[in-house]
Design an enzyme around this catalytic site. Sequence first.
Site, PDB file in Angstrom:
ATOM      1  CB  THR A 195      -0.983   0.081   1.192  1.00 28.20           C
ATOM      2  OG1 THR A 195      -1.929  -0.959   1.036  1.00 28.20           O
ATOM      3  CG2 THR A 195      -1.717   1.404   1.257  1.00 28.20           C
ATOM      4  NE  ARG A 223      -9.092  -6.991   3.507  1.00 29.08           N
ATOM      5  CZ  ARG A 223      -8.083  -6.135   3.521  1.00 29.08           C
ATOM      6  NH1 ARG A 223      -7.644  -5.619   2.391  1.00 29.08           N
ATOM      7  NH2 ARG A 223      -7.499  -5.796   4.632  1.00 29.08           N
ATOM      8  CB  VAL A 224     -13.414  -3.193   0.955  1.00 31.16           C
ATOM      9  CG1 VAL A 224     -12.896  -1.760   0.963  1.00 31.16           C
ATOM     10  CG2 VAL A 224     -14.152  -3.487  -0.356  1.00 31.16           C
ATOM     11  N   GLY A 225     -10.301  -3.307   2.252  1.00 26.59           N
ATOM     12  CA  GLY A 225      -9.497  -2.937   3.425  1.00 26.59           C
ATOM     13  C   GLY A 225      -9.726  -1.488   3.813  1.00 26.59           C
ATOM     14  CG  ASP A 226      -6.463   0.312   5.790  1.00 25.45           C
ATOM     15  OD1 ASP A 226      -6.270  -0.599   4.961  1.00 25.45           O
ATOM     16  OD2 ASP A 226      -5.540   0.957   6.315  1.00 25.45           O
ATOM     17  N   GLY A 247      -0.768  -1.505   6.471  1.00 23.24           N
ATOM     18  CA  GLY A 247      -0.810  -2.664   7.357  1.00 23.24           C
ATOM     19  C   GLY A 247      -2.150  -3.368   7.288  1.00 23.24           C
ATOM     20  N   GLY A 249      -5.590  -3.810   7.312  1.00 24.99           N
ATOM     21  CA  GLY A 249      -6.650  -2.816   7.204  1.00 24.99           C
ATOM     22  C   GLY A 249      -7.788  -3.004   8.183  1.00 24.99           C
TER      23      GLY A 249
HETATM   24  C1  SD4 Z   1      -5.236  -3.403   3.274  1.00 25.95           C
HETATM   25  N1  SD4 Z   1      -4.029  -1.661   4.381  1.00 25.95           N
HETATM   26  O1  SD4 Z   1      -5.723  -3.805   2.211  1.00 25.95           O
HETATM   27  C2  SD4 Z   1      -4.041  -2.492   3.203  1.00 25.95           C
HETATM   28  C3  SD4 Z   1      -2.813  -3.301   3.065  1.00 25.95           C
HETATM   29  C4  SD4 Z   1      -1.569  -2.591   3.442  1.00 25.95           C
HETATM   30  O2  SD4 Z   1       0.685  -2.576   3.857  1.00 25.95           O
HETATM   31  O3  SD4 Z   1      -1.516  -1.450   3.733  1.00 25.95           O
HETATM   32  N2  SD4 Z   1      -0.450  -3.191   3.517  1.00 25.95           N
HETATM   33  O4  SD4 Z   1      -5.627  -3.767   4.364  1.00 25.95           O
END
Ligand code: SD4
Length: 336
Positions: A195, A223-226, A247, A249
């Site tokens: 990311t 799936r959706v992250g942050d 990180g 999410g």
């Molecule tokens: C997520 N935050 O999809 C993202 C992944 C990420 O370093 O940031 N990785 O959750």
Amino acid sequence: MNRKNFLKLSSLGFSSLALPSFTKAGQKPIVIATWDSGMAVNAAAWEILAANGRSLDAVEAGALKIEDTIDCCVGLGGYPDRDGIVTLDACIMDEHANCGAVAGLEQIKHPISVARKVMEKTPHIMLVGNGAQQFAVENGFPKVSSTLSPEATAAYKEWLVKSEYKPILNIENKKQNNGPFAPNFFDDGSANHDTMGLLALDMAGNLSGAVTTSGMAFKIHGRVGDSSIIGAGLFVDNEVGAATSSGVGEEVIRICGTHLVVEFMRQGLSPELACKKAIERIVKKDPEKAKSLQVGFLAINKKGVYGAYSIQKGFVFSVKSGHENRVHASKYLVSV
Ligand code: SD4
């Protein structure tokens, strides 16, 4: 003006002239980005900032730069979900609290620019999946082939052997640990996170931010992250500051992470301390689980003072201003 005179002027409080300023208390213009791959991203953003451009254009340019590269973690070259499909999340936010986002976007090369179009051309903030793709195509973004990059193909094949969904700490550093900025870190195998989040303060003193990612590798389809969620992966409040995250999410969403960081800055905390308090919030919820998680927050305030904090060792970030161009290691909370 030479640097000496310029410093003199800055120290006398003349930094509001449309010139770069780099007093110890903060820098303007400035761009900061997650990870050491942020160096290239910052360089693209800097071209706009140094020409007295708008922070919104700068962060978009930076995000475009990494979406163009073959990278584990961003853009169509990224690792796929567990069905072998690359799905992209991105968002963008400006100094007026205008924002736009896309999630689960397939076969479109530049999700950050689609997010910006959502912001500028619709009354909405977020479009997802097929709807986001349809909107992108209608707005002139070509649909490209869904072929995985060679690196992603190899990683996916390897993952299929066990098919375990298990976030791994600091995969970015594993990939780059022969590089000049290679800190020493966890080196335990398969790909999982990534990311690019970037934040810029322009010469006019306005803040913007952008985030782009292919999300957690081998995630469940859908799936959706942050990273595409305003207040989780990105938040900008032009009165106070801006923050982004990288990180796992889910942990960031749980605490509305970047919104929390900005609110801590509003209460007077430095960017670093604000990030630390948000990290503590995550860890406090489940200290045992946190030992195997990585989340990093990166923040900047209205003066151009920046800071970061992560759960574990291993989070790094890149800074570009008139004064510096380098990677910093984030402070961290727990030693595993
Ligand atoms: C997520 N935050 O999809 C993202 C992944 C990420 O370093 O940031 N990785 O959750």
